[in-house]
Design a protein around this motif. Structure first.
Motif, PDB file in Angstrom:
ATOM      1  N   LEU A 418       0.860  -1.183   0.000  1.00  0.00           N
ATOM      2  CA  LEU A 418       0.000   0.000   0.000  1.00  0.00           C
ATOM      3  C   LEU A 418       0.891   1.226   0.000  1.00  0.00           C
ATOM      4  CD1 LEU A 418      -2.800  -1.046   2.478  1.00  0.00           C
ATOM      5  CD2 LEU A 418      -2.920  -0.877   0.001  1.00  0.00           C
ATOM      6  N   HIS A 442      -1.621  -9.271  -5.886  1.00  0.00           N
ATOM      7  CA  HIS A 442      -2.972  -9.434  -5.344  1.00  0.00           C
ATOM      8  C   HIS A 442      -3.309 -10.904  -5.119  1.00  0.00           C
ATOM      9  CE1 HIS A 442      -3.858  -5.301  -7.193  1.00  0.00           C
ATOM     10  NE2 HIS A 442      -3.695  -5.174  -5.891  1.00  0.00           N
ATOM     11  N   ARG A 446      -3.051 -11.044   0.782  1.00  0.00           N
ATOM     12  CA  ARG A 446      -4.395 -10.563   1.058  1.00  0.00           C
ATOM     13  C   ARG A 446      -4.408  -9.944   2.448  1.00  0.00           C
ATOM     14  NH1 ARG A 446      -9.075 -11.522  -1.448  1.00  0.00           N
ATOM     15  NH2 ARG A 446      -7.692 -11.111  -3.172  1.00  0.00           N
ATOM     16  N   MET A 447      -4.876  -8.720   2.516  1.00  0.00           N
ATOM     17  CA  MET A 447      -4.928  -8.055   3.813  1.00  0.00           C
ATOM     18  C   MET A 447      -6.368  -7.779   4.203  1.00  0.00           C
ATOM     19  SD  MET A 447      -3.088  -4.765   5.325  1.00  0.00           S
ATOM     20  CE  MET A 447      -3.968  -3.245   5.441  1.00  0.00           C
ATOM     21  N   PHE A 465     -16.359 -10.558  -4.114  1.00  0.00           N
ATOM     22  CA  PHE A 465     -15.261  -9.693  -4.543  1.00  0.00           C
ATOM     23  C   PHE A 465     -13.902 -10.284  -4.149  1.00  0.00           C
ATOM     24  CE2 PHE A 465     -18.188  -5.796  -4.257  1.00  0.00           C
ATOM     25  CZ  PHE A 465     -18.539  -5.948  -5.583  1.00  0.00           C
ATOM     26  N   ARG A 518     -14.444 -12.730   2.986  1.00  0.00           N
ATOM     27  CA  ARG A 518     -13.907 -12.312   1.695  1.00  0.00           C
ATOM     28  C   ARG A 518     -12.469 -12.812   1.543  1.00  0.00           C
ATOM     29  NH1 ARG A 518     -15.641  -6.328   0.673  1.00  0.00           N
ATOM     30  NH2 ARG A 518     -14.150  -5.850   2.298  1.00  0.00           N
TER      31      ARG A 518
ATOM     32  N   VAL B 223      -9.969  -1.054   0.588  1.00  0.00           N
ATOM     33  CA  VAL B 223     -10.443  -2.399   0.266  1.00  0.00           C
ATOM     34  C   VAL B 223     -10.212  -2.709  -1.211  1.00  0.00           C
ATOM     35  CG1 VAL B 223     -12.497  -3.838   0.108  1.00  0.00           C
ATOM     36  CG2 VAL B 223     -12.089  -2.475   2.148  1.00  0.00           C
ATOM     37  N   LYS B 225      -7.881  -1.593  -3.029  1.00  0.00           N
ATOM     38  CA  LYS B 225      -6.453  -1.880  -3.185  1.00  0.00           C
ATOM     39  C   LYS B 225      -6.104  -3.271  -2.698  1.00  0.00           C
ATOM     40  CE  LYS B 225      -4.194   2.511  -2.901  1.00  0.00           C
ATOM     41  NZ  LYS B 225      -3.812   2.576  -4.314  1.00  0.00           N
ATOM     42  N   THR B 226      -6.546  -3.582  -1.479  1.00  0.00           N
ATOM     43  CA  THR B 226      -6.120  -4.860  -0.908  1.00  0.00           C
ATOM     44  C   THR B 226      -6.756  -6.034  -1.650  1.00  0.00           C
ATOM     45  OG1 THR B 226      -7.848  -4.661   0.746  1.00  0.00           O
ATOM     46  CG2 THR B 226      -5.656  -3.958   1.400  1.00  0.00           C
ATOM     47  N   LEU B 227      -7.912  -5.822  -2.246  1.00  0.00           N
ATOM     48  CA  LEU B 227      -8.535  -6.910  -3.008  1.00  0.00           C
ATOM     49  C   LEU B 227      -8.051  -6.918  -4.453  1.00  0.00           C
ATOM     50  CD1 LEU B 227     -12.271  -6.855  -1.863  1.00  0.00           C
ATOM     51  CD2 LEU B 227     -10.459  -8.373  -1.111  1.00  0.00           C
TER      52      LEU B 227
END
Lengths: 614, 587
Positions: A418, A442, A446-447, A465, A518, B223, B225-227
């Motif tokens: 990020l 990605h 995964r965060m 998603f 998710r 979200v 971004k992280t996904l």
């Protein structure tokens, strides 16, 4: 490898208007090539339309000079006798009619063409800006007001679209019409044309000056609108706080002054606008008078006939129309240029986190993390992380602990890119994160963050998603793996419950459950949980801990939590303090050693165990 | 015919809207109309002057070397004064039209502020925030759009009138032919408005869609971004943008067609005037200069007539926007409490009697809940995720009324207390701490009535003083929108200080320290214990917080499953499983 960050201007900045309209136009045409491709044909058509417009004064001149002959001009007009060549006048009129119809068809064609090209260009620009916003680093998102980013793809683009519907046509056609008028004027008498040109010349610098002031006024206005909307958004989003703390009258005062500021800023812009509009008119009257005086005085020297002078005067009147309309659209032109400049400013904004040109693949499987000399600081402030060196073997379960502000969340931010470290590097399975392709990153990382943001849709869609092309049963399976079936059963519509804007129909803890599901749907080699269960009740949290451990089999798990239950269960605990990695080891190794961890753990035990206060 | 009727009703509603707007600020509007009238008169006058100049100056000078009844000097004087007067008319019209529309906007926004602040919280919970923001922004703007071209359009009415007079003065047959252009223009404008209404409304709807997608997507930037959903989001946005583009192109096509026709109509008029005029000049009824006058009148008419069309175009969107605003503005505000019931001094008792609550049509969140708290007592509310604990906290604060049942605070029913009294007596710290984009001092002292010392003391008890001191500007540090520049734990401590500042006699903590790490939480709890001269209701997850309580109320399935001392409740398996989960796991 040390990468120093370029100094980046804040996206909120609005006061810099060193850039004029022409420069914005030049940059804008590069960003939206659609506008350029339509340009040549429009200019050619503009010439033809100008011919059509000029048919009228020529018709009048011809009719007066050749169609009507003054046989005996008495001193009183009434008594003069005029002989009319009706056939000629009708013939001329019909010719003019053909030109007018031709010009109308041309106008239609050009307008349509312009709208299509402009709308395509604007749609493209909007999409570029949207993509760019998602490319911005989290630091940029934090620093920039949300409303500002939304405005770039909405109201700023809207101002361009409004311009495209009207102003653009005026700007494409009227300059040609004005030039064409001058050409005809010069054909009758180049001297009169020169007089008119000289009389009108001051309009350009005056308009330029006014335009600059107006641009400033518009930028101020936009800022004041942003402030007002922030105020409204607080009154709405903070409605509960305002009521609970009796802050109504103070909020009202703040909003009222924001509304007043917007009003003042807008009126200041409008004042310039009123000036802009009439400059052309004033000088038009001046040009007319000059032409009349000079035409009458030097009629013989310049070889003018009366009908030619009348045609010239008529042409000058005709100039008023396009000039006035350009003045009229200057308003929206200014808004459009201001909006355009802001969008271009966003597009030119240097992204902190750049995607590699040819990205490398992170090898699949449990991710080994290597941090080498990692340091990080936001913009120009003091460092948040300093010299972090750690290797986390693939498949390990790691807990990161530390006080608020110790840098633990920032470290997690660097692991999923990020943000990029200011110094040093982060390698996942041997690949420098900066070199890894976005898709691969990605897939591998995964965060789940504390803020369980959900999209305004159903729980099912929100979980979907997590992985592209996931089926309904995959989604259900994700909940089952987390043993959360009981929770779905409690909801009236189960997995198809609408979550509302931002997920507001669910409680904070429930949103976190959806965010976890998710993550459970994806198949990452590295799973990062940043306070992902902070708002969930202890029983559910403990049940989730077990489920997450099962989920993390064969993956690397990095958890950040102030609930040290997570640390007790982890293979490795990393303790952060003031940006430094101060302790590492297993819970049992650290808990008896003097140090930060022991202090944190004692506080935690005190929090969880009932008898500590007795 | 159906469309026609609908259109008429839009125009009638447009007239009502215009009337209501103007009534708010009639003076600037009247001045603006006067300006428009001056403009119209001078525009027609200028063509008369042009015709006279042709006849009295230009033609005589060229024929005889001398001017007619007008001298050159007088001609220039007449021309310049008419032009300058016209310019003055334009400036006055534009400035005051803008002033009217801007003042009306400000008035509408003031009323919106009053509604947003005055309407109950339950209304806010039912209404999407995005909609309320759109009211304050775009809807207000669009609702007043109609006021901008209105004075000019009224000016056009004068213009038509003056033109007709000047034409009739020239020659009646010529005037009849020439005047035919006005009904034609009016008719075409009418067709135009009808044709464009629906496509234009579709564009507005699309504009809304685009904004909604952008808002949501940027809100969830982290979200996304992280996904790794940036591409999918771009596609979602792209399809909204493309729909908007196609709809706009459609409107553009319609507009281009009419614009071309409306634009060429005056020119066609001139051609007709020239042909008819030629016969009239031949008959000796009209002078050549008068023909020039009529022709130039047509050339100056083109633009104002288009403004009239533009005005008609703004009516339907303005009406629709005003309807949307009216939905909020017409909501009656709850009456202000004139006399607030008296509450005895000291920590407040709380009595919750048979309280039920549900959100909308769903199953009740709270079902017949009854319990009481003695003055000065500390009570913890325990329950699983989604069990209605926060809802209960909001009910006891009086932010939301229960569906049925009563809540008494200090032996007085909540609905007999004024909002001011409630605020003074009860302090609620929300689960999600909302901060304003202002200084830390502002955020702690929301009413702006407390001293520096009081703010400092509240911050110290909430363990916020230390981190505030470390900031370069201390309490004058400005936090970002919604407090984004602070960490979650810092935000919660600021929110706690806010509640402590008013020294409430009932403090309600809704999981208010969830983002604070263990060590700091312990600090906060111990200073709270020493400060506790109030009744405290705590929604809690952690055992440490629970042990602070004298009694525990255990919520399960919307009902009170049990209430009593923590030690006693530990005998209940359900309760024990919930609260001792960590302890068990540690063993």
């Amino acid at each position: 490898m040390t990468a120093t960050k370029p100094p980046v201007a804040s996206l909120n900045e609005t006061d810099e208007i060193s850039e004029g309209a022409i420069s914005v136009l030049r940059r804008g045409l590069v960003a939206t090539p659609e506008l350029k491709s339509g340009l040549r044909i429009v200019v050619i058509m503009g010439l033809l339309i100008a011919f059509g417009r000029l048919a009228i004064p020529v018709l009048i001149e011809r009719s007066l000079s050749q169609g009507m002959t003054i046989v005996d001009a008495g001193m009183q007009g009434r008594e003069s006798e005029v002989e009319v060549n009706i056939g000629l006048v009708v013939g001329l009129s019909l010719t003019a009619l053909v030109l007018i119809v031709f010009s109308a068809v041309g106008t239609l064609f050009v307008q349509r063409r312009l709208v299509v090209q402009a709308e395509r260009g604007i749609a493209n620009l909007r999409q570029q800006a949207f993509v760019k916003v998602h490319e911005l680093s989290i630091a940029d998102h934090t620093e920039t007001r949300r409303g500002v980013l939304v405005a770039r793809v909405t109201s700023d683009a809207e101002s361009l679209a409004r311009f495209a519907q009207w102003g653009l046509y005026a700007w494409s056609i009227h300059p040609t019409v004005i030039l064409g008028t001058f050409a005809v004027l010069a054909y009758y008498s180049w001297q009169i044309a020169a007089v008119v040109a000289l009389s009108l010349a001051p309009v350009v610098p005056i308009l330029k000056w006014l335009q600059r002031r107006q641009l400033e006024a518009y930028d101020n206005y936009r800022t004041s609108v942003g402030d007002m909307l922030t105020g409204f958004s607080e009154a709405v989003m903070g409605a509960a706080v305002v009521r609970a703390y009796g802050a109504e009258s103070r909020t009202r005062d703040r909003l009222r002054s924001a509304i007043y500021n917007r009003y003042r800023a807008r009126m200041r812009a409008n004042t310039y606008m009123a000036g802009v509009f009439v400059v052309g008119d004033i000088f038009g009257a001046l040009a007319f008078s000059m032409a009349l005086i000079f035409g009458v005085r030097f009629r013989e020297a310049w070889g003018l006939t009366s009908s030619e002078l009348v045609a010239c005067l008529f042409l000058i009147v005709l100039l008023n129309g396009p000039i006035a309309e350009l003045g009229e659209v200057l308003d929206q032109t200014q808004t459009a240029i201001a909006g355009w400049r802001k969008i271009l400013g966003l597009l030119d904004h240097q992204t902190d986190v750049l995607a590699p040109i040819a990205g490398l693949e992170i090898p699949s499987g449990a991710v080994e993390i290597q941090a080498r000399g990692v340091g990080f600081s936001y913009r120009n402030s003091s460092p948040v992380l300093t010299k972090i060196n750690i290797t986390i073997p693939g498949g390990a379960s790691v807990a990161i602990v530390g006080q608020t502000g110790s840098g633990k969340s920032t470290f997690a931010t660097l692991l999923c890119r990020l943000a990029d470290p200011t110094v040093g590097e982060v390698r996942l399975n041997g690949i420098d994160l900066r070199q890894a392709s976005a898709d691969s990153r990605h897939r591998s990382v995964r965060m789940v963050s504390q803020d369980g943001f959900l999209f305004d849709s159903t729980i099912r869609e929100n979980v979907r998603f997590g992985r592209q092309g996931a089926s309904d049963s995959d989604v259900q399976a994700a909940f089952d793996r987390l043993e959360l079936g009981w929770w779905l059963e409690k909801l009236a519509n189960g997995i198809d419950t609408e979550v509302g804007e931002r997920g507001d129909n669910l409680s904070v803890g429930e949103r976190q459950l959806v965010a976890l599901a998710r993550a459970a749907l994806a198949d990452p080699g590295l799973l990062i949980l940043d306070e992902a269960t902070s708002a969930v009740d202890p029983e559910t949290d403990q049940a989730l801990t077990t489920a997450i451990r099962n989920l993390a089999q064969g993956r690397t798990l990095v958890s950040i939590a102030h609930r040290l239950a997570t640390a007790e269960a982890a293979d490795l605990v990393l303790v952060f303090d003031q940006g430094l990695l101060v302790q590492q080891g297993s819970h049992s190794q650290l808990v008896d050693r003097p140090g930060i961890y022991r202090g944190l753990h004692q506080a935690w035990v005190g929090n969880t165990q009932a008898d500590s206060y007795k | 015919m159906g469309v026609r009727v609908a259109n008429e009703s839009v125009l009638r509603r447009g007239a009502t809207l215009v009337y209501e707007h103007i009534r708010l600020h009639p003076v600037p509007f009247a001045i603006s109309v006067v300006g428009a009238g001056v403009f119209a008169g001078c525009t027609v006058l200028a063509t008369v002057v042009l015709g006279r100049i042709t006849d009295e100056v230009v033609i005589p000078v060229f024929e005889t070397g001398q001017t007619g009844s007008w001298s050159l000097r007088f001609a220039v004087f007449a021309l310049l004064s008419v032009s300058l007067l016209r310019v003055a008319g334009v400036v006055i019209r534009r400035y005051f039209a803008a002033l009217t529309s801007e003042r009306v906007q400000s008035s509408i926004r003031h009323r919106l502020v009053d509604q947003y602040l005055g309407l109950p919280l339950s209304w806010h919970q039912e209404t999407p925030a995005g909609k309320l923001l759109a009211h304050a922004d775009n809807d207000t703007e669009v609702a007043t759009d109609v006021l901008h071209p209105l004075p000019f359009s009224l000016g056009v009415v004068f213009l038509v009138l003056f033109s007709a007079i000047s034409l009739i003065l020239v020659d009646l047959p010529l005037a009849i032919v020439a005047l035919a252009i006005f009904p034609t223009l009016a008719f075409l404008n009418r067709i135009y408005t009808t044709t464009i209404e629906k496509p234009a409304a579709a564009v507005q709807a699309s504009v809304g869609d685009v904004a909604t997608v952008a808002h949501e997507s940027f809100d969830g930037a982290l979200v996304v971004k992280t996904l790794g959903r940036a591409k999918a989001e771009a596609q979602r946005f792209g399809s909204a943008v493309e729909e908007l583009r196609d709809r706009r192109i459609r409107v553009g096509y319609i507009r281009a067609t009419f614009e071309a026709i409306l634009d060429s109509l005056p020119n066609i008029g001139i051609v007709v005037v020239m042909i008819v005029g030629a016969y009239r000049v031949d008959a000796g009824a009209v002078r050549p200069g008068e023909l020039v006058q009529v022709a130039s009148l047509f050339s100056v008419l083109a633009f104002p007539m288009r403004v009239f069309g533009y005005f008609l175009e703004t009516v339907p969107p303005s009406v629709v926007a005003k309807d949307r605003l009216q939905g909020v503005l017409d909501k009656p505000l709850p009456p202000a409490m004139v006399h607030s019931a008296e509450v005895a001094d000291g920590p407040l008792e709380v009595e919750v009697r048979n309280v039920s609550f549900s959100y909308g049509e769903t199953a009740p969140v709270l079902d017949d809940v009854t319990f009481s708290i003695k003055g000065g007592e500390v009570v913890a509310i325990i329950g699983s995720t989604g069990e209605g604990k926060s809802t209960l906290a909001h009910l006891v604060t009086g932010l939301v009324p229960p569906d049925s049942g009563t809540i008494l605070v200090g032996r007085v029913p909540l609905d007999e207390l004024s909002a001011e009294a409630r605020t003074e007596l009860i302090g609620l710290v929300f689960q999600e701490s909302f901060l304003f984009a202002d200084t830390l001092r502002f955020n702690i002292d929301l009413q702006g009535t407390h001293s520096e010392n009081e703010v400092l003391k509240a911050a110290r008890i909430a363990s916020a003083a230390a981190f505030v001191d470390e900031m370069p500007k201390g309490f004058d540090t400005i936090v970002g929108e919604r407090g984004v520049t602070l960490s979650g734990g810092q935000r919660q401590r600021v929110a706690l200080a806010r509640a402590l500042l008013q020294r409430p006699r009932l403090l309600i903590l809704d999981d208010a320290t969830s983002a604070v790490d263990a060590k700091v939480e312990q600090e906060i709890l111990s200073s709270l214990r020493s400060e506790l001269d109030m009744t405290t209701l705590i929604v809690a997850q952690r055992v440490s917080t629970i042990t602070l309580a004298d009694r525990v109320v255990f919520l399960r399935d919307g009902k009170i499953a049990a209430a009593g001392r923590h030690e006693d409740l530990l005998h209940l398996p359900a309760y024990r499983d919930l609260v001792t989960a960590y302890e068990e796991a540690a063993k």
